[in-house]
Scaffold this motif. Structure first.
Motif, PDB file in Angstrom:
ATOM      1  N   LYS A  87       0.748  11.247  -4.065  1.00 52.60           N
ATOM      2  CA  LYS A  87       0.100  12.118  -3.076  1.00 52.60           C
ATOM      3  C   LYS A  87      -0.574  11.234  -2.038  1.00 52.60           C
ATOM      4  N   ARG A  88      -0.606  11.676  -0.773  1.00 47.02           N
ATOM      5  CA  ARG A  88      -1.271  10.862   0.259  1.00 47.02           C
ATOM      6  C   ARG A  88      -2.756  10.697  -0.041  1.00 47.02           C
ATOM      7  N   LEU A  89      -3.225   9.447   0.008  1.00 42.90           N
ATOM      8  CA  LEU A  89      -4.657   9.156  -0.169  1.00 42.90           C
ATOM      9  C   LEU A  89      -5.217   8.373   1.012  1.00 42.90           C
ATOM     10  N   VAL A  90      -4.317   7.853   1.872  1.00 40.37           N
ATOM     11  CA  VAL A  90      -4.737   6.881   2.899  1.00 40.37           C
ATOM     12  C   VAL A  90      -4.663   7.485   4.296  1.00 40.37           C
ATOM     13  N   GLN A  91      -5.738   7.287   5.076  1.00 47.20           N
ATOM     14  CA  GLN A  91      -5.686   7.530   6.526  1.00 47.20           C
ATOM     15  C   GLN A  91      -6.104   6.239   7.214  1.00 47.20           C
ATOM     16  N   VAL A  92      -5.313   5.810   8.206  1.00 47.77           N
ATOM     17  CA  VAL A  92      -5.613   4.569   8.931  1.00 47.77           C
ATOM     18  C   VAL A  92      -6.426   4.904  10.185  1.00 47.77           C
ATOM     19  N   GLY A  93      -7.374   4.042  10.508  1.00 47.40           N
ATOM     20  CA  GLY A  93      -8.279   4.288  11.638  1.00 47.40           C
ATOM     21  C   GLY A  93      -7.662   4.035  13.000  1.00 47.40           C
TER      22      GLY A  93
ATOM     23  N   ASP B 260       2.399   4.785   9.079  1.00 46.79           N
ATOM     24  CA  ASP B 260       2.075   4.423  10.468  1.00 46.79           C
ATOM     25  C   ASP B 260       1.447   3.026  10.526  1.00 46.79           C
ATOM     26  N   GLY B 261       0.586   2.727   9.535  1.00 45.54           N
ATOM     27  CA  GLY B 261       0.001   1.383   9.470  1.00 45.54           C
ATOM     28  C   GLY B 261       1.077   0.333   9.267  1.00 45.54           C
ATOM     29  N   TYR B 262       2.072   0.660   8.416  1.00 45.44           N
ATOM     30  CA  TYR B 262       3.184  -0.256   8.160  1.00 45.44           C
ATOM     31  C   TYR B 262       4.029  -0.448   9.431  1.00 45.44           C
ATOM     32  N   ALA B 263       4.335   0.673  10.113  1.00 45.23           N
ATOM     33  CA  ALA B 263       5.180   0.592  11.315  1.00 45.23           C
ATOM     34  C   ALA B 263       4.523  -0.300  12.376  1.00 45.23           C
ATOM     35  N   ALA B 264       3.223  -0.141  12.563  1.00 45.42           N
ATOM     36  CA  ALA B 264       2.519  -0.975  13.554  1.00 45.42           C
ATOM     37  C   ALA B 264       2.556  -2.441  13.126  1.00 45.42           C
TER      38      ALA B 264
ATOM     39  N   PRO C 265      12.574   0.258   8.955  1.00 51.28           N
ATOM     40  CA  PRO C 265      13.345   1.170   8.100  1.00 51.28           C
ATOM     41  C   PRO C 265      13.057   2.639   8.423  1.00 51.28           C
ATOM     42  N   GLU C 266      13.944   3.522   7.964  1.00 49.89           N
ATOM     43  CA  GLU C 266      13.718   4.970   8.154  1.00 49.89           C
ATOM     44  C   GLU C 266      12.478   5.398   7.373  1.00 49.89           C
ATOM     45  N   ARG C 267      11.757   6.378   7.940  1.00 48.12           N
ATOM     46  CA  ARG C 267      10.550   6.866   7.275  1.00 48.12           C
ATOM     47  C   ARG C 267      10.923   7.663   6.008  1.00 48.12           C
ATOM     48  N   PRO C 268      10.306   7.335   4.862  1.00 47.39           N
ATOM     49  CA  PRO C 268      10.604   8.108   3.643  1.00 47.39           C
ATOM     50  C   PRO C 268      10.108   9.558   3.789  1.00 47.39           C
ATOM     51  N   ASP C 269      10.746  10.493   3.081  1.00 45.82           N
ATOM     52  CA  ASP C 269      10.353  11.913   3.155  1.00 45.82           C
ATOM     53  C   ASP C 269       8.886  12.114   2.773  1.00 45.82           C
ATOM     54  N   PHE C 270       8.377  11.235   1.891  1.00 41.02           N
ATOM     55  CA  PHE C 270       6.983  11.320   1.442  1.00 41.02           C
ATOM     56  C   PHE C 270       6.034  11.435   2.637  1.00 41.02           C
ATOM     57  N   TYR C 271       6.403  10.749   3.774  1.00 36.36           N
ATOM     58  CA  TYR C 271       5.537  10.769   4.960  1.00 36.36           C
ATOM     59  C   TYR C 271       6.050  11.739   6.024  1.00 36.36           C
TER      60      TYR C 271
ATOM     61  N   ILE D 254       0.845  -1.207   0.000  1.00 34.74           N
ATOM     62  CA  ILE D 254       0.000   0.000   0.000  1.00 34.74           C
ATOM     63  C   ILE D 254       0.876   1.252   0.000  1.00 34.74           C
ATOM     64  N   VAL D 255       1.927   1.250   0.842  1.00 35.46           N
ATOM     65  CA  VAL D 255       2.856   2.394   0.872  1.00 35.46           C
ATOM     66  C   VAL D 255       3.417   2.639  -0.530  1.00 35.46           C
ATOM     67  N   GLN D 256       3.837   1.555  -1.184  1.00 38.56           N
ATOM     68  CA  GLN D 256       4.440   1.713  -2.526  1.00 38.56           C
ATOM     69  C   GLN D 256       3.422   2.236  -3.539  1.00 38.56           C
ATOM     70  N   ALA D 257       2.186   1.733  -3.459  1.00 40.24           N
ATOM     71  CA  ALA D 257       1.154   2.194  -4.402  1.00 40.24           C
ATOM     72  C   ALA D 257       0.835   3.669  -4.171  1.00 40.24           C
ATOM     73  N   GLU D 258       0.788   4.068  -2.900  1.00 40.76           N
ATOM     74  CA  GLU D 258       0.467   5.471  -2.592  1.00 40.76           C
ATOM     75  C   GLU D 258       1.604   6.389  -3.052  1.00 40.76           C
ATOM     76  N   ARG D 259       2.838   5.963  -2.833  1.00 45.04           N
ATOM     77  CA  ARG D 259       3.984   6.788  -3.270  1.00 45.04           C
ATOM     78  C   ARG D 259       4.017   6.888  -4.802  1.00 45.04           C
ATOM     79  N   ALA D 260       3.672   5.785  -5.463  1.00 43.38           N
ATOM     80  CA  ALA D 260       3.648   5.820  -6.937  1.00 43.38           C
ATOM     81  C   ALA D 260       2.553   6.770  -7.417  1.00 43.38           C
ATOM     82  N   HIS D 261       1.460   6.849  -6.669  1.00 40.26           N
ATOM     83  CA  HIS D 261       0.387   7.791  -7.031  1.00 40.26           C
ATOM     84  C   HIS D 261       0.881   9.238  -6.886  1.00 40.26           C
TER      85      HIS D 261
END
Ligand code: NAD
Ligand code: ISE
Length: 335
Positions: free
Chosen positions: A118-124, A303-307, A329-335, A109-116
């Motif tokens: 722009k942020r599209l995802v918020q985790v509950g 954040d979803g990935y880190a958890a 891993p270190e958080r990418p600048d995208f986030y 999901i992280v990779q798909a969002e970065r390829a898009h």
């Protein structure tokens, strides 16, 4: 114009989110519902008197031109596919926890969002929106108890269904602490261990309950979290931070102080929906506002990935009894 939201999964929390979008929050409306159980979806539409269609599939709902944003509140194993489909359609998506059931799924999901792009995802993950946790974080940031050294936490449910398994104590329950404690301390975990106390006679034969999860952060903070999902007495969330110069505890939910029959008491909640009701409102309003402003700021796919990385290590630790390394891993600048 209010944001048109399509909801996938109209079970316990799906219905609760539909209620808050329709009756409590501003700037959004529910325009489509899908549940794998169509009777469930139809009953929800009727109960909340929604002017919506019930869709045959999650994909059909995501691609419905009337749907501007998607809310995923189906069972955890279905989340990854729906979130990836929403990203592919370029639509913002609020996904209930877990973002995906494995770290590898979250990374897709992280990779798909970065390829898009722009942020599209918020985790509950709603606890960072809870007033009590926010007060704890402010106090920590102001240095009021010095540097944090140890955290003592508990996540207790009165009981769970027979489908609840030992790994779910991590992936369904502890996942909230894995998110909120990382947010509170502003650092990632480096190791996990799980120990099993004497088993409660109220737990079904297949379930190890309670469990104690021991975490260590990068700076050496030690955390113990008791997971006890058959505690019988209530839904009880505890978090105590021991710092160099003081101790800070998560406030108890407010409740009437009762003097009666020679005793002094306050009630304990039993339903998770009530315990964090205000935080759920704030997190979903933040999603609606973020989509409308063109910028999401709430818990991210990262954040979803880190958890999930930490959860994978905890599940392994349940199985091998060892101290398991958590390699984040270190958080990418995208986030
Ligand atoms: P639930 O069982 O009450 O409801 C889930 C619904 O999803 C059911 O109606 C089911 O028929 C439907 N469903 C399952 N698979 C589906 C699929 N592939 N496509 C469409 N619909 C599908 O469960 P719940 O308690 O509402 O939990 C749902 C999700 O929300 C879970 O991931 C859970 O972890 C999460 N949750 C989060 C919180 C929180 O505090 N943030 C609280 C409760 C639940
Ligand atoms: C449930 O799925 C939740 O997410 C609740 O917030 C949590 O406290 C509970 O233990 C879970 O079963």
């Amino acid at each position: 114009m209010s944001l048109a939201i399509g909801v996938i999964g109209s079970g316990a929390i799906g219905q609760d989110h539909i209620r808050r979008i329709s009756q409590t929050l501003s700037g959004a409306r529910v325009v489509a519902v899908h549940d794998i159980n169509p009777l469930q979806a139809e009953a929800t539409v009727k109960q909340y008197q929604l002017a919506t269609s019930v869709h045959d599939s999650g994909l059909a709902l995501i691609h419905d031109p009337a749907v501007e944003a998607v809310l995923v509140s189906s069972w955890g194993p279905s989340h990854e596919e729906f979130v990836l489909d929403a990203i592919a359609a370029g639509k913002p998506v609020f996904c209930e926890k877990p973002l995906a059931v494995t770290a590898a799924g979250c990374m897709r999901i992280v990779q798909a969002e970065r390829a898009h792009g722009k942020r599209l995802v918020q985790v509950g993950f709603m606890r960072p929106y809870d007033a009590g946790y926010r007060a704890l974080k402010q106090l920590l940031n102001e240095g009021r108890i010095g540097a944090p050294l140890m955290l003592h936490c508990a996540h207790r449910n009165p009981s769970v269904g027979e489908d609840y398994t030992t790994p779910m104590a991590i992936t369904d329950t502890l996942i909230h602490e894995l998110d909120v404690l990382r947010w509170l301390l502003d650092e990632d975990y480096v190791s996990a261990q799980v120990v099993f106390p004497r088993k409660s006679s109220h737990a079904l034969p297949h379930l190890a309950d309670p469990q104690i999860v021991l975490l260590e952060t990068r700076s050496g903070v030690r955390i113990d979290v008791e997971i006890f999902v058959n505690c019988q007495y209530g839904y009880d969330i505890q978090c105590q931070i021991v710092g160099e110069t003081g101790i800070a505890s998560l406030p108890e939910p407010s409740s009437v102080a009762l003097r009666s029959a020679a005793s002094y008491s306050t009630a304990i909640l039993t339903d998770w929906k009530q315990r964090f009701i205000a935080a759920y409102d704030v997190e979903l309003q933040a999603f609606i506002n973020g989509v409308q402003a063109g910028s999401l700021t709430g818990p991210s796919a990262w954040d979803g990935y880190a958890a999930a990385v930490a959860a994978d290590a905890c599940v392994l630790a349940q199985q091998n009894g060892a101290v398991v390394d958590i390699n984040m891993p270190e958080r990418p600048d995208f986030y």
